[in-house]
Scaffold this active site. Structure first.
Site, PDB file in Angstrom:
ATOM      1  N   GLU A   1      31.456  41.368  34.858  1.00  0.00           N
ATOM      2  CA  GLU A   1      32.064  40.513  33.701  1.00  0.00           C
ATOM      3  C   GLU A   1      33.387  41.022  33.407  1.00  0.00           C
ATOM      4  OE1 GLU A   1      30.364  37.810  33.879  1.00  0.00           O
ATOM      5  OE2 GLU A   1      29.007  38.896  34.648  1.00  0.00           O
TER       6      GLU A   1
ATOM      7  N   GLY B   1      27.818   5.081  30.221  1.00  0.00           N
ATOM      8  CA  GLY B   1      27.817   6.531  30.313  1.00  0.00           C
ATOM      9  C   GLY B   1      27.373   7.322  30.395  1.00  0.00           C
TER      10      GLY B   1
END
Length: 618
Positions: free
Chosen positions: A430, A206
């Site tokens: 942005e 994992g």
């Protein structure tokens, strides 16, 4: 009756610190005795010596050159330096003093050498004790040349492991898979009566931070059995044959303490695929792996067994012989925590943290999709640090909001000086990302937009998933490409230029488009995998340079990628042009306030709000 070891002894052997203190004590006793014996000798003048002789107080003297040592009639000692004259000899003879004369020579060098000799003997003795202590047990290989072939594994007795499954939140399926080991170690007869055999080895895989090592510790704590812990890199050394020797020593110790668990962390450091060494440079690692394979296939799985737990982030590079049944019978995936697991992990890590009564851990869990267990622990700690710096009595939701922003994007760079022109350019950049994010239906909900520099970015517009996602569809991937072009398009619409700040956006869009065509079959070429992996030898796989498709197909792939990019670019441009007034309004608001929450953006633009993950909102 249980035998208790004295504090100064470890594993029945003397402690080096105790012996050091003992030797220092003996040294001080010797120095005290030597100084006290010398202080008993009175130093007198030549005149006092002549007077004492005339008064018949001198019993005997020893003359060596000009140095005189003698004894009084009462038994006390004295010494002085004289000039041999006839008067002295006549007075000594007249009073019948016992005279001894020795030739003039230097003082014995032994008194000078003795302290150095003592220190050398002490150093050798201490070195021997250290070697004796490191010669056995779970930590034998401490880097000393005499114990270089000893295992570096740390040994934990059953009573010293306090981690249990209560400390491992989430990972329900992984805990269920490893519970068989615990049951076998506690009551092996339950399995033996039906002929069942316990798995010899379990590999935990994992992403980093999901709790593989913690789960292994919990298994040892639940099973209440001896536990050996070692890292894969501890086997390999610069000396040839050391790795294989350490593997043998580790399993020899494990068998003496069976039933027990051996945990090898980061096993890919020693377990990578064999046969990829260039010029024999990896022979030592391969010998170590061969010995590990032999040991894992050789020990018994009956009562009194040695069970191997291992953890790796890269199971794809491990040797196939290591992964076969009989060595690692189970490969357990430790995934990213889901919503329920994240809430449980937050509860575990917030046990000793003073949380405000308004803190909602379920809301924190919903707003941290994609976080690992380590990330969540860090979130709790960062929030506590934020609250401490603000002299708060408790950790509030606002503290968690600040901590999450810091973890995702980095700290605010408040000292960075930005011109008004650059600030305006950043605001429009942005604003382009943000407006496309709220207009497109297949994007993640907006979280926040700011033009305050964080990390390497001059500004940021980011969204958070409204739920745990395990796959993406075609529309969602195209929406991500369109949103990536928002900053670039906004700069061109209002300034008719393009800045280098778009580089990362272009890179993201290109990667998504290539993956859609080459890996996921989301193009006119159909569901065909055109992806090829360029692995390197150190990863444990063969180097692949040849393409698995023709040059004509490669050209078709490039055309399909370009078609997706151009289509998304045009769609994003149309959306921004159609909503140019909203884009300009949002940019001006950013210049004024610098940071806008999702709710403020939706209210400003008059758009129906979507789910928000702002912690400080009600």
């Amino acid at each position: 009756m249980m035998k208790k070891n004295f504090k100064g002894f470890r594993n029945g052997k003397p402690n080096a610190l105790l012996l050091l203190l003992l030797m220092m004590g003996l040294g001080f006793v010797y120095l005290f005795w030597y100084n006290s014996s010398n202080h008993d000798i009175e130093s007198i003048t030549f005149s006092k010596l002549l007077t004492a002789i005339d008064e018949n107080k001198v019993q005997a003297i020893t003359i060596q050159g000009q140095h005189v040592q003698g004894t009084y009639t009462d038994g006390k000692y004295f010494d002085t330096y004289v000039v041999p004259i006839s008067k002295l000899w006549e007075s000594l003879h007249e009073h019948k003093v016992d005279i001894s004369v020795y030739p003039d020579q230097k003082e014995s060098w032994g008194w000078y050498v003795l302290p150095f000799l003592f220190l050398i003997i002490f150093a050798l003795f201490l070195f021997y004790i250290r070697q004796s202590q490191n010669g056995g047990g779970g930590s034998g290989g401490s880097g000393k040349i005499f114990n270089v072939g000893k295992s570096k594994a740390r040994f934990f007795s059953p009573n010293t492991i306090n981690v249990t499954f209560k400390d491992v939140a989430g990972n329900v399926e992984a805990k269920e898979d490893v519970r068989d080991i615990i049951e076998f170690l506690k009551s092996p007869e339950r399995f033996e009566r039906l002929g069942a055999k316990i798995p010899r080895g379990i590999l935990l895989t994992g992403a980093p931070g999901n709790g593989k090592t913690l789960l292994a510790k919990a298994v040892a704590g639940e099973a209440n059995c001896p536990f050996f812990s070692i890292s894969g890199s501890d086997f390999v050394e610069v000396f040839v044959g050391v790795g294989a020797s350490r593997v043998r020593d580790l399993f020899a110790q494990a068998r003496r303490h069976s039933p027990c668990i051996v945990f090898i962390d980061e096993i890919d450091a020693v377990g990578r695929q064999r046969g990829i060494g260039l010029g024999g440079g990896n022979d030592e690692r391969e010998q170590t792996l061969n010995q590990l394979l032999a040991e894992m296939d050789g020990f018994s799985t009956e009562k009194g067994a040695v069970i191997v737990l291992a953890a790796s982030n890269r199971p794809d590079v491990l040797d196939k012989a290591l992964l076969r049944p009989g060595r690692f019978d189970r490969i357990i995936e430790v995934p990213y925590p889901d919503l329920t697991s994240r809430e449980e992990i937050l509860k575990v890590h917030s046990r000793n943290v003073k949380l405000d009564s308004a803190v909602d851990l379920s809301k924190l869990a919903r707003g941290t999709a994609g976080f690992t267990g380590a990330d969540l622990e860090n979130l709790i700690n960062e929030a506590a640090l934020v609250a401490s710096k603000s002299n708060e009595n408790t950790v509030t939701m606002q503290s968690f909001e600040i901590a999450r922003d810091k973890i995702i994007l980095g700290s605010e760079r408040k000292s960075l000086i930005i011109t008004d022109k650059d600030k305006k350019m950043t605001a429009f950049h942005e604003a382009g990302h943000t407006l496309l994010n709220v207009l497109l239906p297949d994007t993640d909900p907006l979280h926040k937009v700011t033009i305050v520099p964080r990390g390497r970015a001059l500004g940021a517009s980011w969204s958070l998933p409204e739920r745990d996602k395990y796959s993406q569809n075609n529309n969602e991937m195209k929406a991500r490409i369109i949103m990536a072009f928002g900053g670039l398009l906004s700069e061109k619409i209002f300034f008719n230029t393009q800045t280098t700040g778009c580089a990362n956006d272009i890179e993201k869009a290109s990667k998504i488009a290539r993956a859609m065509v080459r890996r996921y079959g989301m193009s006119g070429l159909g569901p065909i995998d055109f992806e090829y992996t360029e692995e390197h030898p150190y990863l444990g796989r063969d180097l692949q340079n040849a393409k698995e498709f023709s040059e004509h197909t490669a050209q078709c792939i490039d055309e399909e990628v370009n078609k997706i990019i151009q289509g998304c670019y045009q769609q994003g441009e149309k959306l921004l042009l159609d909503n140019k007034d909203k884009l300009e309004l949002l940019a001006k608001e950013l210049v004024e306030k610098e940071t806008l929450q999702a709710s403020e953006v939706y209210e400003l633009l008059g758009i129906e709000p979507r789910e928000s993950h702002s912690f400080h909102e009600a």
